[in-house]
Design a protein around this motif. Structure first.
Motif, PDB file in Angstrom:
ATOM      1  N   LYS A 147       7.851  15.810  12.351  1.00 28.17           N
ATOM      2  CA  LYS A 147       7.427  14.445  12.643  1.00 28.17           C
ATOM      3  C   LYS A 147       8.292  13.487  11.835  1.00 28.17           C
ATOM      4  CE  LYS A 147       2.709  15.954  13.485  1.00 28.17           C
ATOM      5  NZ  LYS A 147       1.315  15.894  13.033  1.00 28.17           N
ATOM      6  N   LYS A 148       9.164  12.777  12.503  1.00 25.41           N
ATOM      7  CA  LYS A 148      10.091  11.857  11.858  1.00 25.41           C
ATOM      8  C   LYS A 148       9.419  10.499  11.707  1.00 25.41           C
ATOM      9  CE  LYS A 148      14.356  11.300  10.438  1.00 25.41           C
ATOM     10  NZ  LYS A 148      14.774  11.835   9.176  1.00 25.41           N
ATOM     11  N   LEU A 149       9.220  10.076  10.465  1.00 23.42           N
ATOM     12  CA  LEU A 149       8.523   8.812  10.219  1.00 23.42           C
ATOM     13  C   LEU A 149       9.265   7.605  10.782  1.00 23.42           C
ATOM     14  CD1 LEU A 149       7.140   9.350   6.610  1.00 23.42           C
ATOM     15  CD2 LEU A 149       5.896   9.382   8.774  1.00 23.42           C
ATOM     16  N   SER A 150      10.570   7.708  10.950  1.00 22.12           N
ATOM     17  CA  SER A 150      11.315   6.581  11.522  1.00 22.12           C
ATOM     18  C   SER A 150      10.857   6.280  12.949  1.00 22.12           C
ATOM     19  CB  SER A 150      12.816   6.845  11.481  1.00 22.12           C
ATOM     20  OG  SER A 150      13.134   7.979  12.265  1.00 22.12           O
ATOM     21  N   ASN A 151      10.260   7.247  13.632  1.00 17.67           N
ATOM     22  CA  ASN A 151       9.747   7.013  14.986  1.00 17.67           C
ATOM     23  C   ASN A 151       8.575   6.042  14.995  1.00 17.67           C
ATOM     24  OD1 ASN A 151      11.618   8.710  16.108  1.00 17.67           O
ATOM     25  ND2 ASN A 151      10.255  10.452  16.247  1.00 17.67           N
ATOM     26  N   ILE A 152       7.924   5.893  13.867  1.00 11.58           N
ATOM     27  CA  ILE A 152       6.798   4.963  13.780  1.00 11.58           C
ATOM     28  C   ILE A 152       7.291   3.525  13.669  1.00 11.58           C
ATOM     29  CG2 ILE A 152       4.769   4.310  12.395  1.00 11.58           C
ATOM     30  CD1 ILE A 152       4.495   7.268  11.664  1.00 11.58           C
ATOM     31  N   GLY A 153       8.503   3.354  13.132  1.00  8.87           N
ATOM     32  CA  GLY A 153       9.073   2.018  13.018  1.00  8.87           C
ATOM     33  C   GLY A 153       8.487   1.214  11.870  1.00  8.87           C
ATOM     34  N   ARG A 154       7.994   1.900  10.860  1.00  5.04           N
ATOM     35  CA  ARG A 154       7.431   1.254   9.673  1.00  5.04           C
ATOM     36  C   ARG A 154       8.079   1.884   8.447  1.00  5.04           C
ATOM     37  NH1 ARG A 154       5.636  -0.023  13.949  1.00  5.04           N
ATOM     38  NH2 ARG A 154       3.596  -0.847  14.475  1.00  5.04           N
ATOM     39  N   PRO A 155       8.147   1.165   7.325  1.00  6.46           N
ATOM     40  CA  PRO A 155       8.718   1.758   6.109  1.00  6.46           C
ATOM     41  C   PRO A 155       7.905   2.975   5.660  1.00  6.46           C
ATOM     42  CG  PRO A 155       8.459  -0.619   5.856  1.00  6.46           C
ATOM     43  CD  PRO A 155       7.761  -0.233   7.129  1.00  6.46           C
ATOM     44  N   ALA A 156       8.586   4.081   5.403  1.00  6.63           N
ATOM     45  CA  ALA A 156       7.921   5.305   4.979  1.00  6.63           C
ATOM     46  C   ALA A 156       7.176   5.105   3.666  1.00  6.63           C
ATOM     47  CB  ALA A 156       8.941   6.435   4.838  1.00  6.63           C
ATOM     48  N   LYS A 157       7.681   4.213   2.814  1.00  9.99           N
ATOM     49  CA  LYS A 157       7.030   3.985   1.521  1.00  9.99           C
ATOM     50  C   LYS A 157       5.637   3.379   1.683  1.00  9.99           C
ATOM     51  CE  LYS A 157       8.918  -0.626   0.592  1.00  9.99           C
ATOM     52  NZ  LYS A 157       7.649  -1.300   0.674  1.00  9.99           N
ATOM     53  N   ASP A 158       5.347   2.828   2.831  1.00  8.23           N
ATOM     54  CA  ASP A 158       4.042   2.213   3.091  1.00  8.23           C
ATOM     55  C   ASP A 158       3.076   3.153   3.811  1.00  8.23           C
ATOM     56  OD1 ASP A 158       5.003  -0.119   1.952  1.00  8.23           O
ATOM     57  OD2 ASP A 158       5.561  -1.008   3.877  1.00  8.23           O
ATOM     58  N   MET A 199     -11.234   2.046   7.799  1.00  8.13           N
ATOM     59  CA  MET A 199      -9.795   2.183   7.556  1.00  8.13           C
ATOM     60  C   MET A 199      -8.997   1.137   8.335  1.00  8.13           C
ATOM     61  SD  MET A 199      -9.249   4.522   5.293  1.00  8.13           S
ATOM     62  CE  MET A 199     -10.715   3.860   4.526  1.00  8.13           C
ATOM     63  N   ALA A 200      -9.450   0.805   9.540  1.00  2.00           N
ATOM     64  CA  ALA A 200      -8.740  -0.177  10.362  1.00  2.00           C
ATOM     65  C   ALA A 200      -8.783  -1.577   9.744  1.00  2.00           C
ATOM     66  CB  ALA A 200      -9.318  -0.199  11.774  1.00  2.00           C
ATOM     67  N   GLU A 201      -9.748  -1.827   8.871  1.00  4.84           N
ATOM     68  CA  GLU A 201      -9.796  -3.119   8.171  1.00  4.84           C
ATOM     69  C   GLU A 201      -8.656  -3.256   7.165  1.00  4.84           C
ATOM     70  OE1 GLU A 201     -13.636  -3.718   6.409  1.00  4.84           O
ATOM     71  OE2 GLU A 201     -14.672  -3.255   8.281  1.00  4.84           O
ATOM     72  N   TYR A 202      -8.145  -2.129   6.678  1.00  5.36           N
ATOM     73  CA  TYR A 202      -7.144  -2.141   5.619  1.00  5.36           C
ATOM     74  C   TYR A 202      -5.781  -1.601   6.034  1.00  5.36           C
ATOM     75  CZ  TYR A 202     -11.349  -2.775   2.863  1.00  5.36           C
ATOM     76  OH  TYR A 202     -12.533  -3.250   2.369  1.00  5.36           O
ATOM     77  N   TYR A 203      -5.746  -0.764   7.066  1.00  8.02           N
ATOM     78  CA  TYR A 203      -4.517  -0.070   7.443  1.00  8.02           C
ATOM     79  C   TYR A 203      -4.300  -0.112   8.948  1.00  8.02           C
ATOM     80  CZ  TYR A 203      -5.478   1.983   2.869  1.00  8.02           C
ATOM     81  OH  TYR A 203      -5.772   2.166   1.544  1.00  8.02           O
TER      82      TYR A 203
END
Length: 109
Positions: free
Chosen positions: A82-93, A38-42
């Motif tokens: 769990k607020k996805l904005s805390n990850i700092g990445r687009p939620a659509k991804d 998974m780390a190879e792709y994500y």
């Protein structure tokens, strides 16, 4: 259904099991290969409702190679979710693997 990468065990009959806060914990079969692939792709992110002092030792044992690049904990949650904005990445991804859909109810995206 949810992905279970570790399990709590009543004994230490598995040589890979370790004791944490009185509980025996062991990796599920195939976890090492799964994380590597998974780390190879994500980008792999753990977002747990657990506290860092409890979750970090488990993550360290599950992922000694550092494939998991970000860790978020209970104090990163908003109003119990769990607020996805805390990850700092687009939620659509994001691909979310969790055992409780209510954890992400406050994410309209």
């Amino acid at each position: 259904n949810f992905l279970k990468i570790f399990t709590f065990n009543r004994n230490n009959d598995n040589p890979d099991a370790f004791k944490l806060n009185g509980d025996w914990v062991q990796k599920r079969p195939g976890v090492d290969e799964f994380l590597k692939t998974m780390a190879e792709y994500y980008e792999l992110v753990i977002f747990t409702a657990g506290c860092d002092f409890y979750a970090n030792p488990i993550i360290d044992k599950i992922d000694p190679n550092g494939y998991i690049t970000m860790r978020l904990f209970r104090y990163d949650m908003n109003n119990g979710g769990k607020k996805l904005s805390n990850i700092g990445r687009p939620a659509k991804d994001a691909i979310i693997i969790d055992n409780d859909h209510w954890n992400f109810i406050d994410n309209p995206e």
